[in-house]
Design a protein around this motif. Sequence first.
Motif, PDB file in Angstrom:
ATOM      1  N   GLY A  65     -37.624 -11.194  19.406  1.00 53.28           N
ATOM      2  CA  GLY A  65     -37.191 -11.812  18.496  1.00 53.28           C
ATOM      3  C   GLY A  65     -36.647 -13.284  18.947  1.00 53.28           C
ATOM      4  N   SER A  66     -36.102 -14.006  17.993  1.00 57.20           N
ATOM      5  CA  SER A  66     -35.477 -15.419  18.502  1.00 57.20           C
ATOM      6  C   SER A  66     -34.113 -15.673  17.759  1.00 57.20           C
ATOM      7  N   TYR A  67     -33.589 -16.464  18.296  1.00 51.95           N
ATOM      8  CA  TYR A  67     -32.320 -16.945  17.472  1.00 51.95           C
ATOM      9  C   TYR A  67     -32.101 -18.600  17.669  1.00 51.95           C
ATOM     10  N   THR A  68     -31.886 -19.216  16.719  1.00 52.39           N
ATOM     11  CA  THR A  68     -31.740 -20.676  16.536  1.00 52.39           C
ATOM     12  C   THR A  68     -30.389 -21.346  16.394  1.00 52.39           C
ATOM     13  N   VAL A  69     -29.981 -22.277  17.273  1.00 57.79           N
ATOM     14  CA  VAL A  69     -28.646 -22.719  16.908  1.00 57.79           C
ATOM     15  C   VAL A  69     -28.958 -24.287  16.651  1.00 57.79           C
ATOM     16  N   ALA A  70     -27.970 -24.991  15.769  1.00 59.32           N
ATOM     17  CA  ALA A  70     -28.131 -26.380  15.600  1.00 59.32           C
ATOM     18  C   ALA A  70     -26.934 -26.925  16.389  1.00 59.32           C
ATOM     19  N   VAL A  71     -26.917 -28.009  16.956  1.00 56.24           N
ATOM     20  CA  VAL A  71     -25.656 -28.791  17.609  1.00 56.24           C
ATOM     21  C   VAL A  71     -25.784 -30.354  17.020  1.00 56.24           C
ATOM     22  N   VAL A  72     -24.864 -30.972  16.760  1.00 57.32           N
ATOM     23  CA  VAL A  72     -24.872 -32.287  16.532  1.00 57.32           C
ATOM     24  C   VAL A  72     -23.820 -33.065  17.076  1.00 57.32           C
ATOM     25  N   LEU A  73     -24.060 -34.317  17.298  1.00 54.92           N
ATOM     26  CA  LEU A  73     -23.265 -35.206  17.980  1.00 54.92           C
ATOM     27  C   LEU A  73     -23.381 -36.728  17.269  1.00 54.92           C
ATOM     28  N   GLY A  74     -22.285 -37.250  16.986  1.00 56.14           N
ATOM     29  CA  GLY A  74     -22.343 -38.352  16.400  1.00 56.14           C
ATOM     30  C   GLY A  74     -20.944 -38.990  16.089  1.00 56.14           C
ATOM     31  N   GLN A  75     -20.880 -40.123  15.360  1.00 59.67           N
ATOM     32  CA  GLN A  75     -19.682 -40.835  15.102  1.00 59.67           C
ATOM     33  C   GLN A  75     -19.747 -41.462  13.680  1.00 59.67           C
ATOM     34  N   ALA A  76     -18.824 -41.236  12.843  1.00 57.63           N
ATOM     35  CA  ALA A  76     -18.783 -41.674  11.512  1.00 57.63           C
ATOM     36  C   ALA A  76     -17.644 -42.670  11.505  1.00 57.63           C
ATOM     37  N   ASP A  77     -17.588 -43.366  10.014  1.00 61.27           N
ATOM     38  CA  ASP A  77     -16.552 -44.254   9.786  1.00 61.27           C
ATOM     39  C   ASP A  77     -15.163 -43.761   9.692  1.00 61.27           C
ATOM     40  N   ASP A  78     -15.061 -42.506   9.151  1.00 63.57           N
ATOM     41  CA  ASP A  78     -13.962 -41.861   8.898  1.00 63.57           C
ATOM     42  C   ASP A  78     -14.189 -40.301   8.844  1.00 63.57           C
ATOM     43  N   ARG A  79     -13.114 -39.569   8.913  1.00 55.68           N
ATOM     44  CA  ARG A  79     -13.041 -38.225   9.028  1.00 55.68           C
ATOM     45  C   ARG A  79     -13.812 -37.311   7.839  1.00 55.68           C
ATOM     46  N   ARG A  80     -13.688 -37.944   6.543  1.00 61.44           N
ATOM     47  CA  ARG A  80     -14.441 -37.367   5.637  1.00 61.44           C
ATOM     48  C   ARG A  80     -16.002 -37.326   5.808  1.00 61.44           C
ATOM     49  N   THR A  81     -16.389 -38.528   6.136  1.00 58.47           N
ATOM     50  CA  THR A  81     -17.727 -38.696   6.197  1.00 58.47           C
ATOM     51  C   THR A  81     -18.423 -37.948   7.586  1.00 58.47           C
ATOM     52  N   ALA A  82     -17.717 -37.899   8.672  1.00 53.66           N
ATOM     53  CA  ALA A  82     -17.883 -36.960   9.609  1.00 53.66           C
ATOM     54  C   ALA A  82     -17.875 -35.621   9.291  1.00 53.66           C
ATOM     55  N   GLU A  83     -17.043 -34.948   8.651  1.00 47.27           N
ATOM     56  CA  GLU A  83     -17.081 -33.558   8.002  1.00 47.27           C
ATOM     57  C   GLU A  83     -18.188 -33.168   7.205  1.00 47.27           C
ATOM     58  N   SER A  84     -18.711 -34.228   6.348  1.00 49.03           N
ATOM     59  CA  SER A  84     -19.799 -34.046   5.664  1.00 49.03           C
ATOM     60  C   SER A  84     -21.419 -34.050   6.365  1.00 49.03           C
ATOM     61  N   VAL A  85     -21.227 -34.835   7.517  1.00 47.85           N
ATOM     62  CA  VAL A  85     -22.419 -35.111   8.323  1.00 47.85           C
ATOM     63  C   VAL A  85     -22.467 -33.505   9.099  1.00 47.85           C
TER      64      VAL A  85
END
Length: 184
Positions: free
Chosen positions: A156-176
Motif C-alpha cells: 500500500g501507500s501513504y501520502t502526507v502534505a507539507v506546506v511552507l510559506g509566509q502570509a501577511d497575518d496569522r489568520r491568512t497563514a492559518e487559512s492557507v
Amino acid sequence: ESEFGVDGTAVFRMSKGTLETELTVFVPPDDPVGVYILTVKNNADSPRRLRVAPYFQIVLAGQPEHAGTLSVWTDPALNAAFFQNPRNTFRTGPAFAAISKEVERFETRRGQFFGRQGRMGLSRPYFVESGEPNPAIEDDRPVAALLTTIEVPAHGSYTVAVVLGQADDRRTAESVIRKYQDVA
C-alpha cells in the motif's frame, strides 16, 4: 528520477529496497505557500512504520547572520510552526511550516535536530533517529522540523502534505495551512 512539468510541478522519485517515494513540489500561483506532497509506497509483504520529519532552515532576512532572533511558536492543533522576524524589512507577517499528519514533536533549533556530526550528523539527524531533540548541542539557528510517524500498509501507500510559506497575518497563514494540508 526527477521530472519537471510545464504546469510548474517538480516530481522526485526514489526507491530503496521495498520502499518507493514520490515527492511532488509546486507553488500555487494565488497563495503564499510552497506545497510538498510525499507519497511512500511499501512493496513488502508486511506493513512499515516510518518517521517523517520535514526540515527547513528559517532565515527571514537577506543573510542568516543578519536575521537576529526570531519569534517562534508552535500550534499543535494546526500541526504547524510559526516564525516571525520583526526586523525583516522585505516581508512582514508569520512564516510557517505545517504537515497534514499529527506532529509528535516540533524542533526549532538546528543543533537539537542534527546532533553531533559523528555517528549521525547530516545523513542521520539525531531528531529523526531518536525521536527527540539532542539538548547537548548549542547551535540555535532557527529551523522548522515537524516529526510524525506514518504506517504504510503492505503493498500500500501513504501520502502526507507539507506546506511552507509566509502570509501577511496569522489568520491568512492559518487559512492557507488548512487549505493545503488536505492531501486531496
